[in-house]
Design an enzyme around this catalytic site. Structure first.
Site, mmCIF file in Angstrom:
data_model
loop_
_atom_site.group_PDB
_atom_site.id
_atom_site.type_symbol
_atom_site.label_atom_id
_atom_site.label_comp_id
_atom_site.label_asym_id
_atom_site.label_seq_id
_atom_site.Cartn_x
_atom_site.Cartn_y
_atom_site.Cartn_z
ATOM 1 N N LYS A 90 -8.312 21.830 4.561
ATOM 2 C CA LYS A 90 -7.697 21.541 3.263
ATOM 3 C C LYS A 90 -7.938 22.713 2.325
ATOM 4 O O LYS A 90 -8.825 23.520 2.550
ATOM 5 C CB LYS A 90 -8.327 20.284 2.658
ATOM 6 N N LYS B 23 6.945 14.353 15.182
ATOM 7 C CA LYS B 23 7.550 15.550 14.588
ATOM 8 C C LYS B 23 8.461 16.242 15.600
ATOM 9 O O LYS B 23 8.117 16.395 16.773
ATOM 10 C CB LYS B 23 6.455 16.524 14.120
ATOM 11 N N LYS C 153 4.895 2.310 1.180
ATOM 12 C CA LYS C 153 5.825 2.778 0.156
ATOM 13 C C LYS C 153 6.327 4.196 0.425
ATOM 14 O O LYS C 153 7.509 4.487 0.299
ATOM 15 C CB LYS C 153 5.138 2.717 -1.222
ATOM 16 N N LYS D 294 0.479 25.863 3.335
ATOM 17 C CA LYS D 294 0.653 24.621 4.090
ATOM 18 C C LYS D 294 1.491 24.981 5.316
ATOM 19 O O LYS D 294 2.638 25.424 5.179
ATOM 20 C CB LYS D 294 1.393 23.579 3.252
ATOM 21 N N GLU E 259 -3.555 22.899 5.106
ATOM 22 C CA GLU E 259 -3.014 22.203 3.936
ATOM 23 C C GLU E 259 -3.410 22.957 2.675
ATOM 24 O O GLU E 259 -4.503 23.528 2.628
ATOM 25 C CB GLU E 259 -3.628 20.812 3.821
ATOM 26 N N ASP F 188 0.303 8.379 16.240
ATOM 27 C CA ASP F 188 -0.180 9.699 15.851
ATOM 28 C C ASP F 188 1.077 10.363 15.315
ATOM 29 O O ASP F 188 1.950 10.773 16.096
ATOM 30 C CB ASP F 188 -0.739 10.458 17.058
ATOM 31 N N HIS F 189 1.210 10.432 13.995
ATOM 32 C CA HIS F 189 2.538 10.785 13.470
ATOM 33 C C HIS F 189 2.939 12.221 13.830
ATOM 34 O O HIS F 189 4.115 12.563 13.767
ATOM 35 C CB HIS F 189 2.636 10.519 11.961
ATOM 36 N N VAL G 103 -5.665 -11.442 4.979
ATOM 37 C CA VAL G 103 -5.559 -11.471 6.445
ATOM 38 C C VAL G 103 -6.791 -12.072 7.120
ATOM 39 O O VAL G 103 -6.755 -12.381 8.311
ATOM 40 C CB VAL G 103 -5.292 -10.068 7.037
ATOM 41 N N GLY H 238 0.799 -1.229 0.000
ATOM 42 C CA GLY H 238 0.000 0.000 0.000
ATOM 43 C C GLY H 238 0.829 1.276 0.000
ATOM 44 O O GLY H 238 2.068 1.258 -0.001
ATOM 45 N N HIS I 23 -4.489 14.658 16.098
ATOM 46 C CA HIS I 23 -3.317 15.551 16.082
ATOM 47 C C HIS I 23 -3.545 16.861 16.847
ATOM 48 O O HIS I 23 -2.690 17.298 17.614
ATOM 49 C CB HIS I 23 -2.948 15.900 14.641
ATOM 50 N N LEU J 25 1.032 3.813 2.318
ATOM 51 C CA LEU J 25 1.767 4.203 3.527
ATOM 52 C C LEU J 25 3.129 3.500 3.597
ATOM 53 O O LEU J 25 4.156 4.112 3.878
ATOM 54 C CB LEU J 25 0.950 3.874 4.777
HETATM 55 P P1 NAP Z 1 -3.736 1.405 0.908
HETATM 56 O O1 NAP Z 1 -2.783 2.055 -0.010
HETATM 57 O O2 NAP Z 1 -5.158 1.227 0.476
HETATM 58 O O3 NAP Z 1 -3.135 -0.005 1.312
HETATM 59 C C1 NAP Z 1 -3.894 -1.013 1.920
HETATM 60 C C2 NAP Z 1 -3.060 -2.274 1.972
HETATM 61 O O4 NAP Z 1 -3.832 -3.314 2.552
HETATM 62 C C3 NAP Z 1 -2.600 -2.771 0.629
HETATM 63 O O5 NAP Z 1 -1.281 -3.229 0.763
HETATM 64 C C4 NAP Z 1 -3.541 -3.942 0.340
HETATM 65 O O6 NAP Z 1 -2.865 -4.818 -0.510
HETATM 66 C C5 NAP Z 1 -3.718 -4.509 1.733
HETATM 67 N N1 NAP Z 1 -4.942 -5.285 1.921
HETATM 68 C C6 NAP Z 1 -6.225 -4.884 1.744
HETATM 69 N N2 NAP Z 1 -7.074 -5.880 2.065
HETATM 70 C C7 NAP Z 1 -6.317 -6.944 2.443
HETATM 71 C C8 NAP Z 1 -6.606 -8.239 2.910
HETATM 72 N N3 NAP Z 1 -7.864 -8.680 3.062
HETATM 73 N N4 NAP Z 1 -5.575 -9.060 3.227
HETATM 74 C C9 NAP Z 1 -4.292 -8.644 3.100
HETATM 75 N N5 NAP Z 1 -3.962 -7.412 2.690
HETATM 76 C C10 NAP Z 1 -4.957 -6.563 2.360
HETATM 77 O O7 NAP Z 1 -3.815 2.169 2.312
HETATM 78 P P2 NAP Z 1 -2.706 3.125 2.970
HETATM 79 O O8 NAP Z 1 -2.882 4.513 2.451
HETATM 80 O O9 NAP Z 1 -1.372 2.489 2.855
HETATM 81 O O10 NAP Z 1 -3.191 3.169 4.489
HETATM 82 C C11 NAP Z 1 -3.035 2.082 5.371
HETATM 83 C C12 NAP Z 1 -3.464 2.518 6.769
HETATM 84 O O11 NAP Z 1 -2.682 3.603 7.190
HETATM 85 C C13 NAP Z 1 -4.896 2.989 6.890
HETATM 86 O O12 NAP Z 1 -5.377 2.647 8.153
HETATM 87 C C14 NAP Z 1 -4.778 4.498 6.763
HETATM 88 O O13 NAP Z 1 -5.862 5.181 7.371
HETATM 89 C C15 NAP Z 1 -3.495 4.726 7.515
HETATM 90 N N6 NAP Z 1 -2.787 5.941 7.164
HETATM 91 C C16 NAP Z 1 -2.297 6.122 5.908
HETATM 92 C C17 NAP Z 1 -1.591 7.281 5.606
HETATM 93 C C18 NAP Z 1 -0.987 7.504 4.226
HETATM 94 O O14 NAP Z 1 -0.266 8.500 4.093
HETATM 95 N N7 NAP Z 1 -1.234 6.670 3.268
HETATM 96 C C19 NAP Z 1 -1.383 8.249 6.583
HETATM 97 C C20 NAP Z 1 -1.885 8.040 7.862
HETATM 98 C C21 NAP Z 1 -2.571 6.873 8.138
HETATM 99 P P3 NAP Z 1 -3.579 -5.862 -1.514
HETATM 100 O O15 NAP Z 1 -4.567 -5.078 -2.296
HETATM 101 O O16 NAP Z 1 -2.420 -6.379 -2.302
HETATM 102 O O17 NAP Z 1 -4.191 -6.879 -0.630
#
Ligand code: NAP
Length: 496
Positions: free
Chosen positions: A343, A185, A22, A348, A219, A180-181, A89, A18, A243, A20
């Protein structure tokens, strides 16, 4: 510290394909290894459904490092520590295989049975994963096991309680690291140092000398491709519950008796308990919800929130919140803490402005000029530093004061996607230091404060104020302060 003393563990990332993982997690782990903070003998296991091979996973890891850093020595060696295990999962039988893989890797990398389970996935899976980890014996090793959980932690108090109950079935509170990122900071961590390491501030840090505190987190970007998520969240749940309230707690807490996790958390909890709760019919008077409308930024017309992808054309979701909080204790009685976040604003920036009360009598200003209060500004991002605004004599005719800023700028490699905060937090988790993670009590109290506000909005007890994209929010947010004879201090994206 020699390498043997470095924390070592296998980090299992659920959701490893996903966004986050990367953008934040891989670069943070890379920097920790490069900066010799964690043992070179580490392993990362990625879990997600996609049927990637180890090689595909490793090239994704390498891409992420290449995209976020100018130089990247020893990248192949670093990526060779990453292993991929595809599974859904929700399938309990796969956890046994994962356990076998972790046991093998433990032997290869000498990680002493230490495991971090990092849930970078949608929250609906958190409970299932935690329970399966316990049931299939993945947490029963000779070393330690820790669970790292991303936000959002529930969407209100009952759902947060349910989630907490599920994960507590498998992990104890001291094994749970709720991210809580903002707490990772540099300048958020510095709030405590500025307050508690400077004799000049502590005597003034109360309602006798502080007029108000303003916290802004703005933002420039809109909702981008996160419309679906944001429609169910909004700025109140996405920013204020976590936050913004964490920054309030750090600014208002009493000095802890020691800098230990428990003592600091217990002081923060007291602040959250002292927040004056709002009844639903008091919300409109104290909180403003806004939504961005059409606007022109750098000669480009930007769409309104309702015209964004995956957003309802009649959406009532707030992209902006401004509020006035009061803390009912001896130190803070009567001092408003104003917060705003949104937003598509003009800059920002995350900044805290502490406005001190005016001197009792103004000797130095001619009648045409207004008084300049002393301000302490804590710049959190993108600039990092502190400004103290004083008055000094203006050279020339007559004797009257002029505001002068004393600036200290830490700047800073900070950019939009800085993995800096995640780097610190992963390191803290490896060392078993939970100070900069949120305890359940903080989460619960924050939801208790925020829930009546979201209920009032659901029951349409407050207007939705539109603001043009590229502005600092709706005029109603200015009026919120004007009622108290205050004003928002201007915020720019650079050091003033
Ligand atoms: P994302 O890009 O949608 O990634 C979700 C991940 O979960 C993917 O790797 C997906 O891979 C996997 N997944 C989904 N269903 C699955 C299942 N049933 N079994 C196994 N793997 C599964 O989400 P994200 O942006 O990385 O966010 C992840 C979490 O971090 C969330 O709770 C989000 O609120 C939080 N967060 C994200 C950010 C950010 O900057 N992105 C910031 C703060 C908090 P597959 O499709 O290959 O299964």
């Amino acid at each position: 510290m020699n390498t043997k003393e470095h924390p070592k563990a296998i980090i299992v990332i659920f959701g490893a394909t996903g966004d986050l993982a990367k953008r934040k997690l891989f670069p943070s782990i890379y920097r920790l290894v490069q900066n010799n903070k964690i043992a070179k003998d580490f392993a990362v296991v990625g879990v997600a459904r996609r049927s990637w091979t180890n090689e595909e996973f490793r090239s994704n890891v390498k891409e992420s490092i290449q995209a976020s850093m100018k130089t990247h020595p020893e990248l192949d060696e670093f990526a060779s520590h990453f292993h991929y295990h595809p599974f859904d999962v929700t399938n309990p039988s796969s956890y046994l295989e994962l356990n076998g893989m972790l046991t093998d890797l433990d032997g290869i990398y000498h990680t002493s049975g230490n495991r971090i389970f990092y849930l970078a996935m949608a929250p609906e899976f958190f409970g299932t994963i935690a329970l399966n980890l316990k049931k299939e014996g993945l947490t029963a090793t000779d070393g330690w096991s820790r669970l790292v959980i991303e936000k959002p932690f529930g969407h209100d108090l009952p759902s947060a309680r349910k989630l907490n109950h599920e994960i507590r079935e498998a992990f104890t509170e001291d094994q749970i690291y709720r991210i809580d990122h903002y707490l990772g900071k540099e300048m958020v961590q510095n709030i405590e140092v500025i307050r508690f390491a400077n004799a000049i501030f502590e005597p003034l840090w109360n309602n006798r000398y502080i007029s108000n505190i303003q916290i802004t987190s703005s933002e420039v970007l809109g909702v981008e491709d996160r419309g679906r998520y944001y429609e169910n969240s909004g700025a109140l749940r996405d920013m204020v519950q976590n936050h913004m309230l964490q920054m309030v707690a750090l600014l208002a807490m009493e000095p802890p008796i020691k800098l230990t996790t428990d003592e600091i958390r217990s002081e923060k909890v007291k602040v959250l308990r002292a927040l004056r709760p709002l009844a639903e019919d008091e919300v409109a008077e104290n909180f403003i919800r806004g939504q961005y409308d059409l606007g022109t930024v750098s000669e480009k017309t930007l769409p309104s929130y309702r015209d964004e992808n995956n957003v309802d054309e009649l959406s009532m979701t707030e992209t902006y919140v401004a509020g006035k909080l009061l803390i009912d204790n001896f130190r803070w009685a009567g001092v408003p803490i104003y917060i705003r976040t949104g937003k598509r604003m003009s800059v920002k920036s995350t900044k805290i402005v502490v406005q001190f009360k005016d001197i009792p009598m103004n000797l130095y200003y001619n009648r045409k000029e207004t008084m300049h209060p002393n301000l302490l500004v804590i710049h959190i991002q993108p600039d990092e530093g502190v400004t103290l605004q004083l008055n000094a004599q203006k050279l020339g005719d007559g004797t009257y004061g002029k505001p002068i800023p004393l600036n200290h700028c830490n700047n800073s490699i900070d950019g939009i996607n800085t993995p800096e905060a995640y780097e610190k937090l992963i390191y803290d988790c490896m060392r078993g230091d939970a100070t900069n993670f949120t305890h359940w009590d903080e989460v619960a109290l924050s939801w208790s404060y925020v829930d009546p506000i979201s209920k009032a909005w659901e029951h349409e007890k407050a207007e939705l104020a539109k603001y043009p994209s590229g502005s600092m929010g709706p005029k109603e947010a200015d009026q919120l302060l004007e009622k108290d004879g205050a004003q928002w201090w201007p915020i720019s994206d650079h050091f003033e």
